[in-house]
Enzyme design. Structure first.
Site, short mmCIF file in Angstrom:
data_model
loop_
_atom_site.label_atom_id
_atom_site.label_comp_id
_atom_site.label_asym_id
_atom_site.label_seq_id
_atom_site.Cartn_x
_atom_site.Cartn_y
_atom_site.Cartn_z
N THR A 47 0.82 -1.22 0.00
CA THR A 47 0.00 0.00 0.00
C THR A 47 0.85 1.26 0.00
O THR A 47 0.37 2.35 -0.36
CB THR A 47 -0.94 -0.01 1.22
OG1 THR A 47 -1.89 1.04 1.10
CG2 THR A 47 -0.17 0.17 2.53
N LYS A 48 2.12 1.14 0.38
CA LYS A 48 2.99 2.31 0.48
C LYS A 48 3.34 2.91 -0.88
O LYS A 48 3.83 4.05 -0.94
CB LYS A 48 4.26 1.97 1.26
CG LYS A 48 4.01 1.55 2.71
CD LYS A 48 3.37 2.67 3.53
CE LYS A 48 3.28 2.29 5.00
NZ LYS A 48 2.72 3.37 5.82
N ASP A 49 3.10 2.17 -1.97
CA ASP A 49 3.29 2.76 -3.29
C ASP A 49 2.47 4.04 -3.44
O ASP A 49 2.89 5.00 -4.09
CB ASP A 49 2.83 1.78 -4.38
CG ASP A 49 3.82 0.66 -4.62
OD1 ASP A 49 4.84 0.58 -3.91
OD2 ASP A 49 3.56 -0.15 -5.54
N ALA A 52 4.17 6.97 -1.56
CA ALA A 52 5.47 7.32 -2.16
C ALA A 52 5.26 8.17 -3.41
O ALA A 52 5.88 9.23 -3.57
CB ALA A 52 6.25 6.06 -2.49
N THR A 79 7.56 1.33 2.87
CA THR A 79 7.63 2.69 2.33
C THR A 79 8.97 2.89 1.64
O THR A 79 9.04 3.49 0.55
CB THR A 79 7.45 3.74 3.44
OG1 THR A 79 6.20 3.53 4.08
CG2 THR A 79 7.49 5.15 2.86
#
Length: 346
Positions: A47-49, A52, A79
Site C-alpha cells: 500500500t505504500k506505493d 510514495a 515505504t
C-alpha cells in the site's frame, strides 16, 4: 490504421485500483461478509506505493524536489521499497533509515533497488540519536539537496489514501461497506481511507489494529501518551512508540490489540486456507477481525473490508520460516502437526 501498443509508460501507472477479494473459508463461523483489499497487487507489492508516488509528485509540483536531489526516509521496509522504486523511475538517489526489526528480506530488497540503507536499533526511544527517526533527520540536515519524506508527520500520507484507497473501497462495495479494519503504524492508511468513507457515510465503523507494546490504543482512548505501554514486539509496520501526526484519531472508532504469535499464525492460515500469500500485518488485520467478532461487533448484514497491506514474500525469513517461528516460541505440538513439512527423497 495500426492499433497502438497497449502498455503502461512505466510501473507508476499501475499504482492503485487494487482488487477487493471475498474471504470465504477463513471467515466461516463469523457473522457478516469479509473482503480483503489486497494491496500486494500494487507494483511495489504494498500500500505504500500510494504515498510514495503522491508525496514525491507533490514535492516536485511545489519545486521542493529537483533533478539530482536525494530522497531520505524512515521506514520499516515497505515505504522505503516504494520510494526506492519511484526514485529509480524518476531518477533520484534514495537513502533509507530502517529499523533492525525489519526482515532481512526487506533490507535485501531495498539494496536491490539501489537504495543506501542504514539499519538502526529497533528497541530505543524515538529521540535516541541511534533511532531510525533521528538518523534520517540527521542525514537530511547534513546533506544538501535532500528531501525528507517524514511519513509519520506528513499530512500527504493521509491525503494519498483519502484520494485513492477510500474512493476505491466505496466504489468496489457500491457504498455497502459497514466496517473498515486497518492496521495503524504511521496512521496514514487508516486515517485517509476513514476520512473519505466517513464523509460518504458517517455510520461506517472504523476499526483500528494495534500491537501489544505500542501506545496507539491507549492514546486513542485517553489522549495520553503512556511510555509504560512500550515494550519490544515483533510485528513490523504496526503500532508505534510515539504519536504520529499522520494518525487522525478522531475518525477511528476503536482499536484492538493483537499479539505477535496469533497474527503470525493467522498470516500463515490466510495462505493455506484462502491462497492469499500476504504479510505479517495482514495476519494482524484478520486476527483483529476474529477478536472484534468475538466481541459481537458484526452481524449477518455486516460488510467488512480489511486492508491487507503487503505481500508475504517480504517475510520469508520470519513468519513463513519454520525456524523463525520455532525460535520465537510460536510453535507448540498442535501447530507443528498442522504445518506442512518438506520431505527430501534421496
Amino acid at each position: 490504421m495500426k492499433e497502438e501498443i497497449k502498455a503502461c509508460n512505466n510501473l507508476l501507472e499501475l499504482i492503485g485500483n487494487t482488487p477487493l477479494v471475498k474471504l470465504n473459508r477463513i471467515s466461516a463461523g463469523l457473522k457478516g461478509n469479509f473482503y480483503a483489499k489486497v494491496e500486494a497487487f500494487n507494483p511495489g507489492h504494498s500500500t505504500k506505493d500510494r504515498i510514495a508516488l503522491h508525496i514525491i509528485e507533490e514535492a516536485e509540483r511545489k519545486g521542493i524536489l529537483k533533478p539530482g536531489d536525494t530522497i531520505i526516509e524512515t521506514t520499516s521496509g515497505n515505504t522505503g521499497f516504494s520510494i526506492a522504486m519511484v526514485s529509480v523511475i524518476k531518477g533520484y538517489e534514495c537513502i533509507l533509515a530502517v529499523s533492525s526489526k525489519s526482515s532481512k528480506d526487506k533490507i535485501d530488497m531495498l539494496r536491490a533497488m539501489g537504495a543506501k540503507v542504514f539499519v538502526c536499533p529497533a528497541n530505543v526511544s524515538a529521540d535516541d540519536s541511534r533511532s531510525y527517526y533521528s538518523v534520517a533527520k540527521r542525514l537530511h540536515e547534513e546533506m544538501k539537496g535532500s528531501v525528507y519524506i517524514n511519513q509519520y508527520f506528513n499530512e500527504l500520507n493521509v491525503d494519498a489514501h483519502y484520494k485513492t484507497t477510500g474512493p476505491e473501497i466505496w466504489e468496489q462495495t457500491n457504498g455497502k461497506i459497514t466496517h473498515l479494519i486497518a492496521c495503524s503504524g504511521t496512521g496514514g492508511t487508516i486515517s485517509g481511507t476513514a476520512r473519505f468513507l466517513k464523509e460518504m457515510n458517517p455510520n461506517i465503523q472504523i476499526l483500528g489494529v494495534d500491537a501489544y507494546g505500542s501506545v496507539l490504543k491507549k492514546y486513542h482512548e485517553t489522549r495520553e501518551f503512556d511510555s509504560s505501554e512500550i515494550y519490544p514486539y515483533r510485528i513490523e509496520g504496526l503500532g508505534k512508540n510515539l504519536i504520529p501526526t499522520a494518525t487522525d484519531f478522531d475518525v477511528i472508532d476503536q482499536f484492538m490489540k493483537v499479539s505477535d504469535e496469533e497474527s503470525a499464525h493467522t498470516a500463515r492460515e490466510l495462505a493455506k486456507v484462502e491462497g492469499l500469500f500476504v504479510g505479517y500485518t495482514s495476519g494482524a488485520a484478520f486476527q483483529a477481525a476474529k477478536q472484534y467478532s468475538e466481541e459481537g461487533v458484526f452481524n449477518e448484514n455486516s460488510n467488512v473490508v480489511l486492508i491487507f497491506p503487503d505481500h508475504g514474500s517480504r517475510y520469508m525469513s520470519k513468519v513463513f520460516s519454520d525456524d523463525w517461528m520455532s525460535e520465537q516460541g510460536f510453535f507448540d505440538n498442535v501447530n507443528l502437526q498442522a504445518e506442512n513439512h518438506v520431505e527430501y527423497i534421496k
